[in-house]
Structure formats: structure tokens, C-alpha cells
Design a protein around this motif. Structure first.
Motif, mmCIF file in Angstrom:
data_model
loop_
_atom_site.group_PDB
_atom_site.id
_atom_site.type_symbol
_atom_site.label_atom_id
_atom_site.label_comp_id
_atom_site.label_asym_id
_atom_site.label_seq_id
_atom_site.Cartn_x
_atom_site.Cartn_y
_atom_site.Cartn_z
ATOM 1 N N TYR A 260 0.813 -1.222 0.000
ATOM 2 C CA TYR A 260 0.000 0.000 0.000
ATOM 3 C C TYR A 260 0.849 1.276 0.000
ATOM 4 C CZ TYR A 260 -4.214 -2.712 0.789
ATOM 5 O OH TYR A 260 -5.262 -3.569 0.645
ATOM 6 N N ARG A 261 2.190 1.129 -0.063
ATOM 7 C CA ARG A 261 3.021 2.333 -0.032
ATOM 8 C C ARG A 261 2.841 3.181 -1.292
ATOM 9 N NH1 ARG A 261 8.490 -0.494 2.501
ATOM 10 N NH2 ARG A 261 7.630 -0.754 4.616
ATOM 11 N N GLU B 290 -7.324 4.424 1.347
ATOM 12 C CA GLU B 290 -7.291 3.476 2.454
ATOM 13 C C GLU B 290 -6.030 2.639 2.319
ATOM 14 O OE1 GLU B 290 -12.136 2.889 3.000
ATOM 15 O OE2 GLU B 290 -10.879 1.179 2.428
ATOM 16 N N VAL B 291 -5.239 2.566 3.399
ATOM 17 C CA VAL B 291 -4.002 1.799 3.394
ATOM 18 C C VAL B 291 -3.956 0.925 4.637
ATOM 19 C CG1 VAL B 291 -2.775 3.611 2.123
ATOM 20 C CG2 VAL B 291 -2.698 3.586 4.617
ATOM 21 N N ASP C 108 -8.000 5.137 7.108
ATOM 22 C CA ASP C 108 -8.671 5.959 6.087
ATOM 23 C C ASP C 108 -8.001 7.320 6.117
ATOM 24 O OD1 ASP C 108 -10.275 7.259 4.350
ATOM 25 O OD2 ASP C 108 -12.149 6.987 5.453
ATOM 26 N N ILE C 109 -7.333 7.674 5.002
ATOM 27 C CA ILE C 109 -6.502 8.879 4.952
ATOM 28 C C ILE C 109 -7.174 9.919 4.070
ATOM 29 C CG2 ILE C 109 -4.275 9.815 4.232
ATOM 30 C CD1 ILE C 109 -3.039 7.137 4.863
ATOM 31 N N ALA D 202 -5.640 13.913 7.665
ATOM 32 C CA ALA D 202 -6.459 13.354 8.742
ATOM 33 C C ALA D 202 -6.548 11.848 8.544
ATOM 34 C CB ALA D 202 -7.849 13.978 8.723
ATOM 35 N N MET D 203 -6.447 11.105 9.646
ATOM 36 C CA MET D 203 -6.482 9.641 9.575
ATOM 37 C C MET D 203 -7.491 9.093 10.572
ATOM 38 S SD MET D 203 -2.493 8.521 9.125
ATOM 39 C CE MET D 203 -1.425 9.362 7.957
ATOM 40 N N ILE D 204 -8.219 8.068 10.126
ATOM 41 C CA ILE D 204 -9.202 7.388 10.963
ATOM 42 C C ILE D 204 -8.918 5.893 10.900
ATOM 43 C CG2 ILE D 204 -11.654 6.931 11.336
ATOM 44 C CD1 ILE D 204 -12.277 9.573 10.019
#
Length: 881
Positions: free
Chosen positions: A124-125, A145-146, A158-159, A173-175
Motif C-alpha cells: 500500500y506504499r 485506504e491503506v 482511512d486517509i 487526517a487519519m481514521i
């Protein structure tokens, strides 16, 4: 390259001059008697000192306001409930808040300066890199999403990323969506298991039917064999009776032979024939016995086969019982219909989900469950898929018997016979209503403020975009209102955040009531709110709403027995008068809000489009500078640096110039301020270093005796890049014939003080490469002796603003003298900038400063003029004496 001078704090002399001017204006000029001159002079000094104190106090207030704004931003960032990260162009973590560090489970000190890709799994990079690249490309908010990985733990993220205001960093922001991903994976496995069970059930039914057919055939064959066996037994009985009859006939014949001696020979022949016939009959009887024994053995074999068939039939019956139990106790609601979609069987789970018992469902069609939420086209497509592909999978909204609407994840499979004709349909449904409710809850959290239940920035931006479309369609206007509470930080500091939250809730209710029905109000963080006033026929229509908002915020509020009296500052921008996108409209309203605060608070201020025009001019300037960089319009001029006492040239300073195609040669002050904090400053900085190294190499190739250092100015944004040392190493490697000691990097004192530890670390790393450092414009910052000791610069440059006026200004002379003494104390070389006359040089030599540069020695010149100037230059005779 040299950035513009930053305005320094006013000196004590300047403050005193202003105070005296103000006192003179207040009192006027009056004649005094010599006798009371001393008393009035003392009074005059006291009055001047009082005005000085008032002016210094005002400056201190302004400094504290700036500090409070900084602390407010820091507090909002640090304690945000969402993880925030700030990345540079290479994905390096520049900043992270507490929630971000908690999300990864790593101390923030161990995160800053690290590539975020280290915490993303390899597959996922590239996804993260593309998302960041699009954000820096100015494509607006980007999301992806990573799968993150810290030590042996993984989590889904979720970025959501967007480029920052400066354009040099990206706010992200990240969740944590790990639970949602796990739920989706579990649902996928459950659906796969349901498909497998349906296939097994269909195969079991087909095998059951096959076994039943084989059993029926075996029974028929066994009955036929028993019939054949009985027939053979009857034939054997007849053969034995015939044999006994033949024996009796032989006995009679023998008696007749005794009484008929005369016919002995004739009877003997007949007897021989009869014996031969008897033997033949005996052989036939033996053969019949053998055949009967074989038939009995065959009958036994058939009986054994019948027993095995019965055992297999019983096994299949048990399997059918097990399948029936699985059908009854499955967690999915199972419904079986015939080819015409009439329900013929349901399980218990179906009843618990729908509320329909088995007796109520059988004979009905699945239409009894339709909720009306999905269109006829939806069901038409479903049946088309069933008929063509034999199965359908998807999400359906149904209605229970009690009229409650619910959601199911449903799989429908067609059951076909050996000829491929559909005989039944099997449906497996899982109730996902709780999952849907949880998704709705997450959706609400993603779009609404948790504290006030008002729309957050995301939802408000969407509503603003929709309102803008309506405005264009109906030729109307709208207003974007940015509201910030005055003095709210004091409430938090005095009464605590819980009391502050209650106050925010009460005020949000009031402000929402002040709006019209068509308006929207959202909270975007802290004590900041944004309202969208739509359907404005004329601009003045928004004024009553703005007055009501000010009144709603300024009326006293009682929370927990405490009466609060606060107010609000409001910034307003009008669309389409301010014809920009939604993000810029909110930004413009924010700028107008700060103007309202400067105007005394508790008021509103309309956005000034002229200021926006200035921003557009800046954008055009950035594009022009980019064009100049791409078309090689920049050149370097060089200004010599000399030792006045020895009469030698000790170095040159590289200064950038713009060869503008229309305006001619432009000085740095004309264009560098535009890109002071822009990424182009880094590109230009590297170009200056590379060009200076190339010039040094060319001078050496010419055989010119230029064994002097060439200094280059480094901007703060360039020096603070995480890969600055690595990039400098690459540039030096590209010029292997130039020794690094001939390159000197000049760092502004003000930029070095922003992060002394970080800057000193970079400087030490570069010095290990052989490069030297100078501290430029010394005296314009607020450095302490501790800072000077920690910065490993070998040369201190006295700012030209002090040197230029040192001959006429005692304060500037004192500063120059102090800097020279300070440099000697720390065993640092010192050079004076701005030496414009012979007298300047003489005064500097008297103070102990031998190194200098300025127009009094030489103006900046093209590189081609440097060799001749060095060859011809001679110092003034007064400097050598």
C-alpha cells in the motif's frame, strides 16, 4: 540568493524619539525661565518616560495577542479527536498531534522526521504516495485506504489529505477503520460459507434422489430373481416326479418280463432302450440339480446386495436428517421456492428475521417482504441476473411482518435438474440492519460535530457547493459567514473545558435559531462556526441575520450557575461577488473575521476583494518566477569580501539576479519575498549552490588565483528540509574538482533561532562534509549567548542596517562594537556588511573588525569581472596604516 530583511523591533532610541515627538505635539513649545529649567527638565523626562512605557506596553500587548493565536492553533491541533499528520513532499512526518501518535502507538518524538511509508505495508506504499502526490498537485482533498503496520500489529487507515496554506506541506487526517474492514471480511467469509452450504444441500438432494432410484431398481431385480427361483424349484419337482414315475414303469416292465419269457429277447431290447432312456433322464436330473444349486447361490448374492442397498439407503436418510437440521438451525434465513417463485419451505431463522411463521410464508411469494425502498428496475435486474447467471448476490431492504424495515445481505441461487431446467430457487439472507445502523452512526460522526451535533467542515463544504450551484441556476447570491467567539479561551482557562463545552452547546442552539430555515450552520473546530446564508435576492438581505447572530452570541448565557458575557467576531464574503470556489470562500470569510477582531470585536466585516486581487497578483508572480526558472533567466552576481588591514580578498558572496526579458536586471527584493515559504525557494536554492560550484570550477580551470571561499545564502525553508544534507552531498559530488571548503553557506540568524537544535544538527552534518557556515544579519534577531554557543558557525556577519548608520547613530555604533566583542569572546571571525565609505572601514578597523564588504569596496558584479577586479584592487592607504 538573499531573502529580504525582516523588520526588527524598534530600538530604544527610536521609541524615545517618538515619545518626545508625541509630548511636543501635546504640550507645544513654551519659553521657560532659567531658574526653573532643572525642574521642568525633570518633569519633561518623566513625561517622556511615561509615554515610552505606554508604547512598549502596546507592543507587548500585540506580542501577547500573536502568542495567544499561536497557542489556540496549537491546542486545536494537539487535542483534536482525529489523528492529524503534516507531511512534506517526500512523505516525511513534520508534525503529528497526540491522537496521531496514539493511533500508531509511537511517541511523537520518534515519529517526527520519519517517512510515514515505514508504517505502511509494502503493497500500500504506492497508494499512499499517489494520494500524497495528488494532494501536493493541487487536486483538492485526496483520500485513500491503506494497511498500516507498527511492529507486528496492523491496522487499516482511512486517509484524507490536502495541501496546506503555504503549499510546502500536506495536512492529513487519519481514521482507524480496522473494525469496519474486519466486519467486511467476516461478512465476505459468511457469504462464501452460505454459498458452500447451499451447494452441499443441492448435491445432497440430488444424491438422495439417485439412491432412491437405485434402491427401487434393486427391489425390482430381487423380486424378479425370487420369481425365477420359484420357477426353477417347480421344474425340479416335476423332474423328480417324472423320475419316480419312470422307476415305477421299470418295475412293472421287469415283472412283465418274468411272465413273458417268450418275448424275452424282444422285451430285453425294449428294456435296454428303457435303461438307456433312464440313464439319460438321470443325467438330466443331475444337471437340473446343479442348475438349481447355482440359482440358490445367485439368490443368496441378490439377498446380500439388497441388505447392502438397504444399509446405504439408511445412511442417505441419516444424511438427509442432518441436512434438515442444518437447514433448520442455520444462522441465515433460508427460503426455498419452486420455479414460479412460490415459497415451499423456510427455516426458523427466516421466521425470526421476518416475523412470518412457516405456515404464513408457504404458498406466498417473496413479494410479501418488499419494503418499497427499491425500484421495480432493481428487481427486474435481479431476475435477469438469476435467469442468465443462475445466482444473484446483493443488499436488499425488506419489511418485516410488523412493518419494520430492515436490511439483508441476500444470495439467491437457481437449482437445476440434469437437463439444466430450473426447478427451485434457494435464498440465504443475513440481517445486516445493526451493521447498517452502525454505518449510519459512523456516517453521522464523519459529517457532524460530536459536541454540538452541527454539520462539520466536510458536510458544510458539501452544502456550500450545492448552494453555489443553486445560486448560479437562479441568479441569486449567498453569504459565507465565519464566526469566532471572543474571549472563549479565557472561559476554558478559568472554568475548564467541560464548562466551555456546555457554553458552546448553548450558543450553537441560539445561533441556529437566529438563522432562517434555508440557512446552514456548522462548527469547524474550537470556537469557530461557519454559516451559509442562501437564497439572498440582494446583498442587504443578510444584514438582519448577521445582527441576530451577533445578538445571540453577546446575550448573557448561564451555565452551571455562572453567567457568561462573551461576543463574536464575524467575517462575511458574498458569492458570486467573490467568484471563487467553496474552499476559498471560507478562507476569505476567515480573513474578514480577523479584520472584525482588529476592528474591536463584536461586529462583522465584509471581505475585501482588493486584498484577494493582491493574492492573485502573488499567484501570477509565482507563475512568472516558475517561468524564469524553467527558461534559465536567473544569473549570479558576486560581491567581493576583503581583509581591509592586510589588503587581501578573502572571498565572494553569490547574489541572485533576474534577467527579466522586459524589466531588465532585477534585485532579489523584487521577487524573493513572493516565494519566501514556497517550494520554489528550495529549487532556486539548489540552483544557486550548483551554479556557484560550477563557477568555482570554471575559475580554477582558467588558472585564476581565486583560492577564496564563495558564500551562498540559504533560506530557512531550504535549510530545514530533512534531506538537505543528502542533497548537498549530491551537489558536491557533481563537482569533484571543487573542494567543499571553498563553499560557505550563510544562514539568517532569525531562521536559525526557529529551531536551534535542528539547525545546529544540520550545520554539523554539513560541516562534516567540509562546508563552512556564516551567521548572516547578526543582531536583527533575539539570540542569546546560549544560542550563539550552540550554532557552529565560524563567521558572524554584522547586519548592514547597523553598519550603515554607525557613524551617526550611537546606538548602532554600540551594537556593532558589542557584536565584534561577542565574536571575539566566542573565537568567531566577524565581517561587516554595508561598508559604503572609507570612513566606515576606518571605524571598523578601530573597533577590531578587519573583514568587510559593501558598495564602498565593490558592488556585486558578473562572474566574468571578478578575476580582473581581484587583480586590480588595492585597499585605501588609511586602512593599511
Amino acid at each position: 540568493m538573499k531573502p529580504p530583511q525582516k523588520s526588527a523591533k524598534r530600538s530604544a532610541k527610536a521609541i524615545r524619539q517618538c515619545a518626545e515627538a508625541q509630548l511636543k505635539k501635546q504640550t507645544g513649545i513654551k519659553q521657560t525661565n532659567p531658574s526653573d529649567y532643572a525642574a521642568k527638565k525633570m518633569l519633561h523626562e518623566l513625561q517622556v518616560h511615561q509615554i515610552e512605557l505606554e508604547m512598549q506596553n502596546e507592543e507587548l500587548k500585540q506580542a501577547r495577542i500573536t502568542e495567544r493565536l499561536y497557542y489556540r492553533y496549537t491546542e486545536l491541533f494537539e487535542f483534536a479527536p482525529i489523528a492529524y499528520f503534516v507531511f512534506d513532499l517526500n512523505g516525511i512526518i513534520n508534525q503529528v498531534n497526540l491522537r496521531g501518535a496514539s493511533l500508531l502507538g509511537i511517541e511523537r518524538a520518534n515519529l517526527v522526521g520519519k517517512p510515514f511509508s515505514h508504517y505502511v505495508t509494502p503493497q500500500y506504499r504506492e497508494t499512499f504516495k499517489r494520494c500524497l502526490g495528488k494532494a501536493f498537485g493541487g487536486n483538492g482533498i485526496q483520500s485513500c485506504e491503506v494497511l498500516g503496520q507498527v511492529d507486528n500489529n496492523t491496522l487499516w487507515l482511512d486517509i484524507e489529505a490536502n495541501i496546506g496554506i503555504t503549499g510546502t506541506d500536506c495536512l492529513t487526517a487519519m481514521i482507524d477503520i480496522t473494525e469496519r474492514k474486519q466486519a467486511e471480511n467476516s461478512q465476505h467469509l459468511a457469504n462464501k460459507e452460505k454459498d458452500k452450504r447451499a451447494n452441499e444441500l443441492a448435491l445432497a438432494n440430488a444424491d438422495k434422489e439417485k439412491r432412491a432410484n437405485e434402491l427401487a431398481i434393486a427391489n425390482i431385480e430381487l423380486a424378479f430373481q425370487n420369481k425365477e427361483k420359484d420357477k426353477r424349484a417347480d421344474e425340479l419337482a416335476l423332474a423328480n416326479a417324472d423320475k419316480e414315475k419312470r422307476a415305477n414303469e421299470l418295475t412293472i416292465a421287469n415283472i412283465e418280463l418274468a411272465f413273458q419269457n417268450k418275448e424275452k429277447d424282444k422285451r430285453a431290447d425294449e428294456l435296454a432302450l428303457a435303461n438307456a432312456d433312464k440313464e439319460k433322464r438321470a443325467n438330466e436330473l443331475a444337471i437340473a440339480n446343479i442348475e438349481l444349486a447355482f440359482q440358490n447361490k445367485e439368490k443368496d448374492n441378490r439377498a446380500d446386495e439388497l441388505i447392502l442397498a438397504n444399509a446405504d439407503k439408511e445412511k442417505r436418510a441419516n444424511e438427509l436428517v442432518l441436512a434438515a437440521k442444518v437447514f433448520t438451525h442455520a444462522r441465515e434465513g433460508i427460503m426455498i421456492t419452486d420455479a414460479k417463485a412460490s415459497i415451499i419451505e423456510v427455516n426458523d431463522t427466516f421466521t425470526s428475521i421476518t416475523g412470518y411463521c412457516r405456515e404464513e410464508a408457504i404458498g406466498q411469494t417473496p413479494r410479501i417482504l418488499q419494503s418499497g425502498r427499491q425500484s421495480p428496475e432493481f428487481y427486474a435486474n435481479m431476475w435477469q441476473t438469476l435467469l442468465t447467471e443462475g445466482y444473484w448476490y446483493g443488499e436488499v431492504w425488506n419489511r418485516r411482518k410488523n412493518n419494520e424495515v430492515y436490511a439483508v445481505l441476500q444470495t439467491i441461487s437457481a437449482v437445476r435438474d440434469v437437463h439444466g431446467i430450473t426447478t427451485h430457487y434457494v435464498s440465504l439472507a443475513t440481517d445486516i440492519t445493526p451493521m447498517k445502523a452502525h454505518q449510519d452512526e459512523l456516517e453521522h460522526i464523519a459529517h457532524y460535530d460530536v459536541l454540538t451535533n452541527l454539520p462539520n467542515r466536510v458536510l458544510l463544504s458539501d452544502r456550500l457547493s450545492q448552494a453555489m450551484l443553486q445560486c448560479r441556476r437562479h441568479a441569486q447570491s449567498l453569504a459565507v459567514v465565519f464566526l469566532d467567539l471572543d474571549g472563549f479561551k479565557t472561559v476554558n482557562d478559568t472554568y475548564g473545558h467541560d464548562m466551555g463545552d456546555e457554553l458552546l452547546i448553548a450558543l450553537s442552539v441560539r445561533m441556529k435559531e437566529a438563522l432562517r430555515e434555508s440557512d446552514s450552520l456548522g462548527r469547524i473546530g474550537g470556537d469557530e462556526f461557519v454559516a451559509v446564508l442562501a437564497n439572498l435576492i440582494k446583498v442587504e438581505d443578510c444584514e438582519p441575520v448577521l445582527e441576530r447572530l451577533l445578538l445571540a452570541a453577546s446575550d448573557p448565557v448561564t451555565v452551571g450557575g455562572v453567567i457568561f458575557n462573551i461576543s463574536a467576531s464575524i467575517g462575511v464574503t458574498l458569492y458570486p461577488r467573490d467568484d471563487v470556489d467553496a474552499d476559498l470562500l471560507m478562507r476569505h470569510a476567515d480573513q474578514a473575521m480577523y479584520m472584525a477582531k482588529e476592528s474591536g470585536k463584536n461586529c462583522y466585516h465584509l471581505f475585501d476583494t482588493a486584498q484577494d486581487d493582491a493574492i492573485k497578483v502573488q499567484r501570477e508572480s509565482l507563475e512568472a518566477i516558475r517561468c524564469a526558472l524553467d527558461n534559465h533567466q536567473f544569473v549570479l552576481y558576486y560581491q567581493p569580501k576583503v581583509n581591509m588591514m592586510r589588503g587581501t580578498v578573502v572571498g565572494v558572496e553569490a547574489l541572485i539576479r533576474w534577467q527579466h526579458p522586459e524589466r531588465g536586471i532585477l534585485n532579489p527584493i523584487e521577487f524573493l519575498p513572493v516565494i519566501e515559504n514556497h517550494t520554489m525557494m528550495i529549487e532556486i536554492g539548489e540552483w544557486v549552490i550548483d551554479t556557484a560550484l560550477t563557477q568555482i570550477s570554471q575559475w580554477q580551470a582558467m588558472g585564476v588565483n581565486l583560492m577564496v571561499s564563495t558564500s551562498v545564502n540559504i533560506a530557512a525553508v531550504h535549510l530545514q528540509q530533512p534531506d538537505f544534507t543528502q542533497r548537498l552531498t549530491t551537489l558536491l559530488a557533481a563537482h569533484p574538482n571543487v573542494e567543499p571548503r571553498y563553499l560557505e553557506l550563510e544562514v539568517l540568524e532569525t531562521s536559525a533561532l526557529e529551531d536551534v537544535h535542528h539547525i545546529s544538527t544540520i550545520m554539523n552534518d554539513c560541516m562534516n562534509l567540509g562546508v563552512n557556515f556564516a551567521l548572516d544579519d547578526f543582531g536583527t534577531g533575539y539570540s542569546s549567548l546560549t544560542y550563539l554557543r550552540r550554532l557552529p558557525a565560524s563567521l558572524i556577519k554584522i547586519d548592514q542596517s547597523f553598519v550603515r548608520d554607525m557613524l551617526s547613530n550611537a546606538d548602532d555604533l554600540a551594537i556593532v562594537e558589542g557584536v565584534i566583542a561577542l565574536a571575539k569572546s566566542f573565537k568567531r571571525d566577524v565581517i561587516a556588511e554595508g561598508v559604503e565609505t572609507i570612513e566606515h572601514g576606518t571605524a571598523l578597523l578601530q573597533l577590531g573588525c578587519e573583514l568587510a564588504q559593501g558598495y564602498g569596496i565593490a558592488k556585486p558584479m558578473p562572474a566574468s569581472d571578478i578575476p580582473a577586479w581581484i587583480s586590480d584592487w588595492k585597499p585605501d592607504a588609511s586602512w593599511l596604516s
